[in-house]
Design a protein around this motif. Structure first.
Motif, PDB file in Angstrom:
ATOM      1  N   VAL A  34       0.842  -1.200   0.000  1.00  0.00           N
ATOM      2  CA  VAL A  34       0.000   0.000   0.000  1.00  0.00           C
ATOM      3  C   VAL A  34       0.879   1.252   0.000  1.00  0.00           C
ATOM      4  CG1 VAL A  34      -1.701   1.298   1.336  1.00  0.00           C
ATOM      5  CG2 VAL A  34      -1.956  -1.164   1.091  1.00  0.00           C
ATOM      6  N   ASP A  35       1.946   1.236   0.806  1.00  0.00           N
ATOM      7  CA  ASP A  35       2.884   2.364   0.807  1.00  0.00           C
ATOM      8  C   ASP A  35       3.398   2.652  -0.598  1.00  0.00           C
ATOM      9  OD1 ASP A  35       2.806   3.090   3.451  1.00  0.00           O
ATOM     10  OD2 ASP A  35       4.419   1.729   4.061  1.00  0.00           O
ATOM     11  N   TYR A  36       3.799   1.568  -1.256  1.00  0.00           N
ATOM     12  CA  TYR A  36       4.386   1.694  -2.586  1.00  0.00           C
ATOM     13  C   TYR A  36       3.375   2.279  -3.570  1.00  0.00           C
ATOM     14  CZ  TYR A  36       6.734   0.232  -6.921  1.00  0.00           C
ATOM     15  OH  TYR A  36       7.318   0.197  -8.156  1.00  0.00           O
ATOM     16  N   LEU A  37       2.148   1.774  -3.504  1.00  0.00           N
ATOM     17  CA  LEU A  37       1.125   2.241  -4.429  1.00  0.00           C
ATOM     18  C   LEU A  37       0.768   3.701  -4.180  1.00  0.00           C
ATOM     19  CD1 LEU A  37      -1.212  -0.898  -4.526  1.00  0.00           C
ATOM     20  CD2 LEU A  37       0.360  -0.129  -6.307  1.00  0.00           C
ATOM     21  N   ILE A  38       0.789   4.092  -2.882  1.00  0.00           N
ATOM     22  CA  ILE A  38       0.528   5.499  -2.572  1.00  0.00           C
ATOM     23  C   ILE A  38       1.663   6.355  -3.149  1.00  0.00           C
ATOM     24  CG2 ILE A  38       0.380   7.192  -0.709  1.00  0.00           C
ATOM     25  CD1 ILE A  38      -1.061   5.096   0.955  1.00  0.00           C
ATOM     26  N   GLU A  39       2.891   5.845  -2.995  1.00  0.00           N
ATOM     27  CA  GLU A  39       4.047   6.561  -3.502  1.00  0.00           C
ATOM     28  C   GLU A  39       3.959   6.736  -5.026  1.00  0.00           C
ATOM     29  OE1 GLU A  39       7.708   5.005  -1.648  1.00  0.00           O
ATOM     30  OE2 GLU A  39       8.644   5.569  -3.551  1.00  0.00           O
ATOM     31  N   LEU A  40       3.474   5.686  -5.681  1.00  0.00           N
ATOM     32  CA  LEU A  40       3.319   5.760  -7.136  1.00  0.00           C
ATOM     33  C   LEU A  40       2.195   6.713  -7.537  1.00  0.00           C
ATOM     34  CD1 LEU A  40       3.636   2.019  -8.238  1.00  0.00           C
ATOM     35  CD2 LEU A  40       5.327   3.813  -8.538  1.00  0.00           C
ATOM     36  N   GLY A  41       1.359   7.036  -6.577  1.00  0.00           N
ATOM     37  CA  GLY A  41       0.247   7.939  -6.872  1.00  0.00           C
ATOM     38  C   GLY A  41      -0.942   7.249  -7.512  1.00  0.00           C
ATOM     39  N   VAL A  42      -1.013   5.923  -7.388  1.00  0.00           N
ATOM     40  CA  VAL A  42      -2.132   5.218  -8.017  1.00  0.00           C
ATOM     41  C   VAL A  42      -3.169   4.747  -6.997  1.00  0.00           C
ATOM     42  CG1 VAL A  42      -0.843   4.505 -10.040  1.00  0.00           C
ATOM     43  CG2 VAL A  42      -0.832   3.055  -8.001  1.00  0.00           C
ATOM     44  N   LEU A  43      -2.893   5.055  -5.726  1.00  0.00           N
ATOM     45  CA  LEU A  43      -3.874   4.708  -4.693  1.00  0.00           C
ATOM     46  C   LEU A  43      -4.321   6.025  -4.051  1.00  0.00           C
ATOM     47  CD1 LEU A  43      -4.759   1.835  -3.868  1.00  0.00           C
ATOM     48  CD2 LEU A  43      -3.321   2.043  -1.864  1.00  0.00           C
ATOM     49  N   ALA A  44      -5.617   6.345  -4.173  1.00  0.00           N
ATOM     50  CA  ALA A  44      -6.098   7.612  -3.628  1.00  0.00           C
ATOM     51  C   ALA A  44      -6.072   7.556  -2.110  1.00  0.00           C
ATOM     52  CB  ALA A  44      -7.515   7.873  -4.112  1.00  0.00           C
ATOM     53  N   THR A  45      -5.669   8.653  -1.483  1.00  0.00           N
ATOM     54  CA  THR A  45      -5.696   8.682  -0.016  1.00  0.00           C
ATOM     55  C   THR A  45      -6.928   9.451   0.453  1.00  0.00           C
ATOM     56  OG1 THR A  45      -4.226  10.565  -0.104  1.00  0.00           O
ATOM     57  CG2 THR A  45      -3.225   8.441   0.336  1.00  0.00           C
ATOM     58  N   LEU A  46      -8.068   9.048  -0.061  1.00  0.00           N
ATOM     59  CA  LEU A  46      -9.343   9.621   0.366  1.00  0.00           C
ATOM     60  C   LEU A  46     -10.303   8.472   0.622  1.00  0.00           C
ATOM     61  CD1 LEU A  46      -9.864  12.520  -2.191  1.00  0.00           C
ATOM     62  CD2 LEU A  46      -9.699  12.801   0.267  1.00  0.00           C
ATOM     63  N   ARG A  47     -11.307   8.750   1.447  1.00  0.00           N
ATOM     64  CA  ARG A  47     -12.346   7.741   1.632  1.00  0.00           C
ATOM     65  C   ARG A  47     -13.117   7.571   0.338  1.00  0.00           C
ATOM     66  NH1 ARG A  47     -14.570  10.878   6.563  1.00  0.00           N
ATOM     67  NH2 ARG A  47     -13.266  10.088   8.224  1.00  0.00           N
ATOM     68  N   PRO A  48     -13.381   6.323  -0.037  1.00  0.00           N
ATOM     69  CA  PRO A  48     -14.144   6.120  -1.272  1.00  0.00           C
ATOM     70  C   PRO A  48     -15.531   6.764  -1.211  1.00  0.00           C
ATOM     71  CG  PRO A  48     -13.135   4.070  -0.555  1.00  0.00           C
ATOM     72  CD  PRO A  48     -12.914   5.058   0.540  1.00  0.00           C
ATOM     73  N   LEU A  49     -16.012   7.049  -0.008  1.00  0.00           N
ATOM     74  CA  LEU A  49     -17.341   7.629   0.098  1.00  0.00           C
ATOM     75  C   LEU A  49     -17.286   9.126   0.352  1.00  0.00           C
ATOM     76  CD1 LEU A  49     -19.073   4.794   2.098  1.00  0.00           C
ATOM     77  CD2 LEU A  49     -19.403   5.408  -0.289  1.00  0.00           C
ATOM     78  N   ASP A  50     -16.117   9.707   0.255  1.00  0.00           N
ATOM     79  CA  ASP A  50     -15.982  11.140   0.492  1.00  0.00           C
ATOM     80  C   ASP A  50     -16.390  11.906  -0.766  1.00  0.00           C
ATOM     81  OD1 ASP A  50     -13.996  12.647   2.762  1.00  0.00           O
ATOM     82  OD2 ASP A  50     -14.716  13.786   1.049  1.00  0.00           O
ATOM     83  N   PRO A  51     -17.161  12.978  -0.602  1.00  0.00           N
ATOM     84  CA  PRO A  51     -17.521  13.775  -1.783  1.00  0.00           C
ATOM     85  C   PRO A  51     -16.289  14.225  -2.576  1.00  0.00           C
ATOM     86  CG  PRO A  51     -18.799  14.470   0.103  1.00  0.00           C
ATOM     87  CD  PRO A  51     -17.819  13.452   0.618  1.00  0.00           C
ATOM     88  N   ALA A  52     -15.184  14.455  -1.863  1.00  0.00           N
ATOM     89  CA  ALA A  52     -13.970  14.868  -2.576  1.00  0.00           C
ATOM     90  C   ALA A  52     -13.465  13.747  -3.479  1.00  0.00           C
ATOM     91  CB  ALA A  52     -12.892  15.268  -1.580  1.00  0.00           C
TER      92      ALA A  52
END
Lengths: 480, 315, 318
Positions: free
Chosen positions: A269-287
């Motif tokens: 998960v760290d790696y994917l976040i670093e790659l920028g392909v994993l959003a760091t937002l709640r899937p149910l967040d309006p943002a």
């Protein structure tokens, strides 16, 4: 005035002494021979079977009233949504409808309410609708509320549930509930996007990461998942069989957040976040909806089984309602190399349980079996845990033009992949600690999940004793 | 001062005799219903709870007075106890001054001139306190999400784009202070306003004739005259803040159960957590006792310092 | 202070502005700049308090999607709000109405008893010469400080012994004798009935009873105003006790019922698929909020009439 206070104080002490003297219960074990009427599901049809059998109710000691009274009215407490089920039951069983009294309740408050009922010796409902995480709490020594259903439910019914679906209900060999619905993890993907960029649905986590790497390398503006809350993170952790809340017995948990399984998931998960392909937002967040869904940047999402119908949905009420027809693809989640099949974590899913104080366990258990397996489930909002009912349910779901293909095989297969080692339990409130130690540091402060596993472990272990739980730490997850 | 305004000065002889005769009875009659109710529904249960704190609970049921001090030891040495105490004290330290100064300031400001705006504003200030429970959760789901909040323009400059940027473990206490002010200030403003209206006009007019301007009048004349109410608010606010439970559970719900607020953030939450988990009501009673003692110490300081119970009738 | 409104007289805009100007000049002697600053502060604070309410009142007009898509303070449609209202009223055979009337009768009864008990008690504590006065004040204060949490089980057992759990009286009785109002009443009478006033009345030949009846009670208008809105709000919103001591659906109070309904349908949370089935969504939840708030608002407006009545001067001029 002073004297009045003393008088009242003395009165209270006397009262207390009297109460103490007569409050000690005298437990006894009861064995009853009963004629049991059962509702059994045979190939989707409801058959009523009358069996005479010996029922040894040693699992239901005092204060269950004996002999049982088949004419005793029962009290059923459900949430607002399940009122519909009770209406349907009354319609189908008019002869017994008068015996059943239905009330709505807030199950979050219920474990506390039971303590009050226990202290005055009455007031308990006979049947409740609640998540398994409450059921285990209601089974403990202090609450002592739920009764063992195994004498009342036929093996046939039990075998009809999706593999492992009843695991959270079975504690120390006793069946404390029947599952109502399941909320296993599923990989959702955007079919046109997959085709456009030429990706294949990943079957292993290595392939999943490879897609992420390719997206980053080519600078595509896409995400392959989200990690913005405990729900979305625990999907990845459970997939890797990371033992954070693994219940072994009613009072024993294996908690080992620094286990290799957790480390490999965290590193990924760290790696994917670093790659920028994993959003760091709640899937149910309006943002999240604005940034990724509305702009068609969400290639994949690893989320619960009810996302398909309700979040993608395709109606005005669903959060991702701009999903186009035929766009939604579903797939079995990837697996790790050492696994035979993938695992996922539950994001919801409830159950039906019976009170051990009920005077009419016949009717109560019959009702529970019907609620979990009967006609109501055919059109229930979420995926039924009972497979024959889920097959009927699939007919209504499959009609949704949103799906690019028939989703039922995926719903059905993934239902068996809920990792039994991830057992949310009210007595072990791990979620706020995961939020504070994993999610927030990563999302808000840019920390690495891997570095946060140790603080998490330190925060989780002391949660055990107040909940009356023994925590074992240097443990490997069981082989399920 | 008010004596001047009381016109009549006759009938000196009869007063003394009659006063002795009736004084004894009426006061007791007036206080009797409350005293009985208080003993039944206040003092009684409290003493019962006190008994609980020394009782053992097995299977959720009490074994009276068999625990000695073990409940106190268990509760006060729980590893979550000190953090909860710290959380509560930091909340109290923020919310009480802000609440008291805010409400007094706004009430005085409002009372400075009398116009039709006042009634409208008072109602606006008061109404948020009428919203509770799930509906308040609904409001705060939207209010604290920069994307969809009416106050989003105030949050986005901070770089906050989602609710989880606003509610973090570092910011929660300020969020709680904000919610508390939002829901409780209006009631106090209305009470102060009522108290200010209850002040004798003669005093205020006399002060104005003496050359007081509006600010001097507010600060040097009106404020001291409502000081009894301010102390009442101070004590009430202090005890209510010590018992904070609504705001943390509100935020826990508004963040979809995914909040940085643990279910044992405050003392009251810890108490109910301990009680619900093990069915031991003795543990929650010991924490309640501690809260009462802390509040009582604070109250004793304020009340004896200000000689609060002294009335013109008795000391 | 004179009222500027003259009945039946038409006033031009200028005249009314002039009269406003005269009003504050006479009322306080603050200058125009100070006046503007004052209004500015009050209005900014009002925005902080008012905007969430405006949002709540507008929310029933919007669907879940519109709530997110439209501007926060945009208006949806009246049809939607009407539909929401109908869905609410139809919900579970109209149980919302029942909860509403339950609340009205529980709180109404408790309010009347509470006022009848509280005002004399607080008066006696402030004015009468009774033994144990300080002890009672301390006991009252300590009860105010005791967390409800600790009192619920004793209360539950006590009311169960009396056979009153799961009935209206489980809520009415404890609320009626709540200590909070007594303390406020004590503070009030302590302030409005100074020694001089009492002495003067006695000199006039008032006995204790007449003092209470002719001076104490007439003075209570403002107090009753304060007690009414603050206690009414507290009782109306009493959730913890109401939720524990009453557990039958048809006996619930409105706020508890709303809590059960919303938690049960998951109406306000996006991660609960069930709400879409029950027809209870965010709009309906907001409408429930409006319905719950309205009685409190009405009582507040009503009690404000008592509040602004200037108590002392009126009494002393009699």
């Amino acid at each position: 005035m002073k004297r009045v206070f003393w008088a009242v104080g003395a009165l209270m002490l006397v009262l207390a002494a009297v109460l103490a003297a007569c409050a000690t219960p005298t437990p006894e074990v009861i064995t009853v021979v009963e004629t049991v009427e059962k509702v059994v599901e045979k190939e989707g049809e409801k058959v009523t079977v009358v069996e005479t059998q010996e029922v040894v109710v040693t699992a239901t000691p005092e204060p269950t009233v004996s002999p049982y009274d088949e004419e005793a009215p029962i009290e059923v407490w459900v949430d607002s949504t399940r009122l519909e089920a009770m209406d349907l039951w009354a319609e189908l069983h008019p002869e017994k409808a008068a015996l059943v009294n239905v009330s709505q309740y807030d199950r979050g408050q219920f474990p506390n309410q039971v303590l009050f009922f226990n202290n005055v010796g009455e007031g308990w409902p006979d049947v409740i609708f609640a998540e398994p995480r409450y059921v285990s709490q209601l089974a403990d020594a202090a609450h002592n509320f739920v009764g063992d259903l195994s004498p009342w439910v036929s093996q046939e019914v039990i075998d009809g549930f999706a593999p492992g679906a009843l695991d959270p209900c079975i504690i120390d060999g006793k069946l404390y509930c029947l599952r109502n619905d399941l909320a296993q993890g599923i990989i959702y993907y955007n079919i046109p996007l997959m085709e456009e960029y030429g990706y294949e649905v990943p079957t292993t986590w290595d392939e999943y990461v490879a897609i992420g790497e390719d997206i980053a390398e080519n600078g595509h503006d896409l995400i392959i998942g989200a990690m913005g809350d405990v729900w979305s993170l625990q999907m990845y952790l459970a997939a890797s069989e990371c033992p954070i809340t693994e219940r072994r017995t009613l009072t024993q948990f294996c908690v080992n957040a620094t286990h290799d399984n957790c480390v490999r998931a965290a590193e990924m998960v760290d790696y994917l976040i670093e790659l920028g392909v994993l959003a760091t937002l709640r899937p149910l967040d309006p943002a999240f909806v604005e940034q990724y869904v509305a702009t068609d940047k969400m290639l994949m999402l690893y989320e619960a089984s009810w996302f398909g119908e309700y979040i993608f949905g395709g109606t005005e009420d669903s959060m991702y309602y701009k999903s186009a027809e035929g766009q939604l693809g579903m797939a079995v989640p990837p697996k790790w190399d050492d696994q035979e099949h993938p695992w996922s974590a539950p994001h919801g899913g409830a159950a039906w349980a019976m009170s051990r104080h009920t005077k009419n366990p016949q009717l109560a258990s019959e009702l529970i079996v019907w609620l979990a397996t009967g006609e109501y489930q055919y059109t229930a909002p979420t995926q039924p845990a009972y497979v024959p009912a889920a097959e009927k349910w699939a007919e209504t779901v499959s009609g949704n033009p949103l799906y690019g293909f028939d989703p039922w095989p995926i719903y059905n297969e993934t239902a068996g992949y809920l990792w039994p080692g991830w057992v949310p339990d009210e007595r072990f409130p791990y979620r706020p600690e995961v939020t504070n130690n994993l999610v927030n540091p990563v999302v808000n402060e840019g920390a690495k999940l891997v570095d946060q596993l140790e603080p998490l472990q330190e925060a989780l272990v002391p949660l055990g004793p107040p909940g009356g739980l023994e925590i074992i730490t240097d443990c490997d997850p069981l082989d399920y | 001062m008010t004596a001047n305004s009381v016109a009549s000065t006759s009938g000196v002889q009869t007063a003394a005799g009659q006063r002795k005769k009736f004084k004894l009875n009426l006061g007791y009659i007036l206080i009797l219903p409350y005293t009985v109710g208080m003993l039944l529904f206040g003092v009684g249960p409290s003493l019962y709870a006190l008994v609980f704190s020394f009782s053992k609970f097995e299977g959720g049921k009490p074994q009276y007075l068999r625990a000695g001090f073990s409940n106190f030891v268990t509760a006060y040495t729980d590893y979550r106890f000190i953090p909860a105490l710290k959380n509560v004290l930091s909340f109290v330290a923020l919310t009480v001054p802000i609440g008291v100064f805010g409400a007094v300031f706004l009430a005085l400001l409002m009372h400075a001139t009398r116009d039709r705006l006042n009634k409208f504003l008072r109602t606006i200030y008061f109404l948020p306190g009428a919203v509770t429970g799930s509906v308040l959760v609904l409001i705060f789901i939207f209010l604290l999400d920069p994307m969809i909040s009416p106050f989003g323009f105030l949050m986005r400059p901070f770089g906050w784009e989602a609710q989880q940027d606003v509610i973090t473990r570092r910011t929660v206490v300020y969020v709680f202070v904000l919610i508390r002010f939002f829901s409780s200030a209006g009631g106090w403003i209305a009470i102060f306003y009522g108290a200010l209206n209850g002040l004798s006009k003669e005093i205020l007019e006399a002060a104005q004739i003496d050359g007081c301007n509006a600010w001097q009048l507010a600060w040097y004349v009106k404020r001291p005259l409502i000081s009894s109410y301010v102390i009442y608010m101070l004590i009430t606010m202090f005890t209510q803040s010590m018992q904070i439970v609504v705001e943390p559970s509100l935020i826990a719900s508004a963040t979809y159960g995914d909040s940085p607020v643990t279910p044992y953030w405050s003392l009251n939450q810890l108490a109910s957590n301990l009680q619900t988990l093990g069915g031991n009501f003795g543990l929650s009673a010991t924490i309640a006792l501690l809260q009462v003692v802390m509040c009582a110490v604070a109250a004793i300081l304020v009340i004896t310092k200000t000689d609060y119970y002294k009335t013109d009738v008795r000391n | 202070m004179q009222s500027v409104r003259v009945a039946g007289q038409e006033r031009s805009l200028m005249a009314s502005i002039r009269s406003w100007y005269r009003e504050w000049r006479r009322g306080s002697g603050i200058g125009p700049v100070a006046y503007v600053i004052r209004v500015l502060i009050l209005v900014i604070v009002a925005i902080f308090f008012g905007v969430p309410l405006i949002w709540l009142f507008l929310a029933p007009t919007k669907s879940n999607a519109q709530l997110i898509e439209l501007q926060p303070l945009a208006f949806g449609s009246l049809e939607y709000a009407y539909g929401a209202f109908q869905r609410l009223m139809a919900y579970n055979n109209g149980i919302v109405k029942r909860w509403f009337f339950n609340s009205v009768w529980y709180v109404g009864t408790a309010m009347v008893i509470n006022l009848a008990v509280t005002v004399p008690a607080g008066y006696a504590l402030a004015i009468a010469d009774i033994k144990g006065r300080k002890a009672l004040l301390w006991a009252t204060l300590i009860l105010m400080m005791t967390p409800v949490n600790a009192l619920v089980l004793p209360m539950f057992m006590e009311l169960h012994t009396l056979g009153l759990t799961n009935s209206a009286w489980a809520l009415i009785l404890p609320s009626s004798f709540a200590p909070f109002g007594v303390y406020l009443t004590f503070v009030y009478y302590k302030t409005v009935m100074p020694r001089d006033l009492i002495d003067a009345a006695k000199v006039d030949g008032c006995n204790e009873w007449q003092l209470f009846w002719n001076i104490g009670l007439p003075l209570a208008a403002s107090l009753v105003g304060m007690l009414t809105f603050s206690r009414f709000r507290a009782m109306w919103n009493n959730f913890f006790m109401a939720n524990t001591l009453i557990w039958s659906d048809p006996l619930r109070t409105l706020p508890v019922g709303v809590g059960v309904l919303i938690s049960g349908t998951g109406a306000i949370l996006p991660d609960n698929p069930w709400s879409q089935r029950s027809g209870i969504r965010r709009a309906e939840a907001a409408l429930l909020g409006v319905i719950t708030v309205l009685p409190v608002a009405l009582v507040f407006l009503f009690s404000q009439r008592l509040l602004v009545r200037s108590a002392t001067s009126g009494a002393l001029k009699e």
